[in-house]
Motif scaffolding. Structure first.
Motif, PDB file in Angstrom:
ATOM      1  N   GLU A   4     -24.679  -1.646 -27.615  1.00 32.75           N
ATOM      2  CA  GLU A   4     -23.911  -0.601 -28.191  1.00 32.75           C
ATOM      3  C   GLU A   4     -24.791   0.147 -29.396  1.00 32.75           C
ATOM      4  N   ALA A  57     -16.028   3.793 -31.618  1.00 33.24           N
ATOM      5  CA  ALA A  57     -15.599   4.107 -30.533  1.00 33.24           C
ATOM      6  C   ALA A  57     -14.752   5.464 -30.718  1.00 33.24           C
ATOM      7  N   TYR A  83     -10.161   6.252 -24.371  1.00 30.10           N
ATOM      8  CA  TYR A  83     -11.287   5.613 -25.450  1.00 30.10           C
ATOM      9  C   TYR A  83     -12.591   5.325 -24.787  1.00 30.10           C
ATOM     10  N   PHE A  85     -16.859   4.318 -25.038  1.00 29.86           N
ATOM     11  CA  PHE A  85     -17.681   3.635 -25.735  1.00 29.86           C
ATOM     12  C   PHE A  85     -18.998   3.709 -25.023  1.00 29.86           C
ATOM     13  N   HIS A 126     -15.161   3.708 -20.272  1.00 27.03           N
ATOM     14  CA  HIS A 126     -13.940   4.093 -21.077  1.00 27.03           C
ATOM     15  C   HIS A 126     -12.662   3.279 -20.558  1.00 27.03           C
ATOM     16  N   THR A 226     -12.603  -2.543 -31.491  1.00 28.27           N
ATOM     17  CA  THR A 226     -12.994  -1.465 -31.630  1.00 28.27           C
ATOM     18  C   THR A 226     -11.958  -0.530 -32.469  1.00 28.27           C
TER      19      THR A 226
END
Length: 285
Positions: A4, A57, A83, A85, A126, A226
């Motif tokens: 990430e 996020a 959402y 990521f 997402h 998140t």
């Protein structure tokens, strides 16, 4: 393996101008030249950040009415929110080849050579929640690479139940998705596949192609809460960051393809397109 990262770190590392959507040849050539060394360098931006909670996020809200401030009206509860990521690198899948032809393994044994296919710089995954006039969600779409599944919310069971699936790749159809998507403290619980980050609603091995055999492994890795670091953007309103309007790919173009270039069977696959709201519409999904 924690891949990430934040958008800013990725942009600064790539030295790319997202304001004008420019992508210079110099950046591309350097990117290809350095990709393997960047993978081997644990300090490079491709390896993201160890502190997962410091990674945001991104929520993109699309309203199906003209007055999002009118929260007393049921029409104000007609909206969907995606959402997103971001991961700086996607690790491809190990595929068995006989010559230049992908071949199934026999009792897990490859009688040719194994090659990683589908690596690419930059990765977006997402989920999208749809609200239809109630305070609880109506449906959720869970993305998994270039396909995904729709789940319908059951308010009596307080869980989501599998309804249908969608794929943008003809060779990947009729995937066996888990039947349920559970919640914990009203948050959907999803499992991100090791290396490739596709979302699944339960842990385990998930096969989504037989020939070549493509499989995600999703387990109980690092917990990413998140909602504790979430940036919300209201689509159709002012104040959106420039990178949201970028319509190019967030990574390298495909290269070193074997047989099936149009299907994306390449050692380096295309980087993904960025965030957008396209899983639901205001009239239907």
């Amino acid at each position: 393996m924690s891949w990430e990262t934040t958008i800013i770190i990725f942009i600064l590392s790539f030295k790319r101008s997202l304001v004008f959507g420019e992508q210079s040849d110099e950046v591309n050539s350097k990117k290809f030249y350095d990709q393997e060394s960047l993978k081997n360098d644990k300090a490079s931006f491709l390896h993201g950040k160890d502190d997962i909670q410091s990674v945001p996020a991104y929520g993109l809200v699309t309203y199906c009415h003209k007055d999002p401030q009118n929260v007393e009206s049921k029409t104000s509860l007609n909206f969907f929110v995606s959402y997103w990521f971001f991961y700086p690198y996607n690790l491809g899948k190990e595929i068995c080849f006989l010559g230049r032809v992908p071949t199934p393994s026999v009792f897990s044994a490859c009688f040719g050579r194994k090659v990683y296919m589908g690596d690419h710089v930059g990765d977006w995954e997402h989920v999208t929640l749809s609200f239809r006039g109630e305070k609880h969600p109506d449906s959720i779409f869970v993305s998994t690479h270039e396909f995904g599944a729709y789940y319908k919310y059951n308010k009596f069971l307080h869980t989501f139940i599998y309804e249908s699936q969608r794929s943008n790749i003809k060779m990947i159809q009729n995937i066996r998705f888990p039947k349920f998507l559970l919640l914990k403290n009203n948050h959907p619980v999803l499992f991100s596949a090791w290396g490739s980050h596709g979302f699944w609603s339960e842990p385990g091995n998930h096969t989504y192609s037989v020939v070549p055999k493509l499989q995600d492994f999703a387990g109980f890795g690092n917990k990413w809460e998140t909602w504790k670091n979430l940036k919300i953007y209201h689509m159709g309103f002012d104040g959106l960051p420039k990178w949201i309007s970028f319509r190019g790919r967030w990574g390298n173009p495909r290269s070193n393809c074997i047989l099936f270039k149009n299907l994306g069977l390449c050692k380096q696959a295309d980087g993904p397109f960025g965030p957008r709201n396209s899983d639901f519409t205001c009239s239907k999904k």
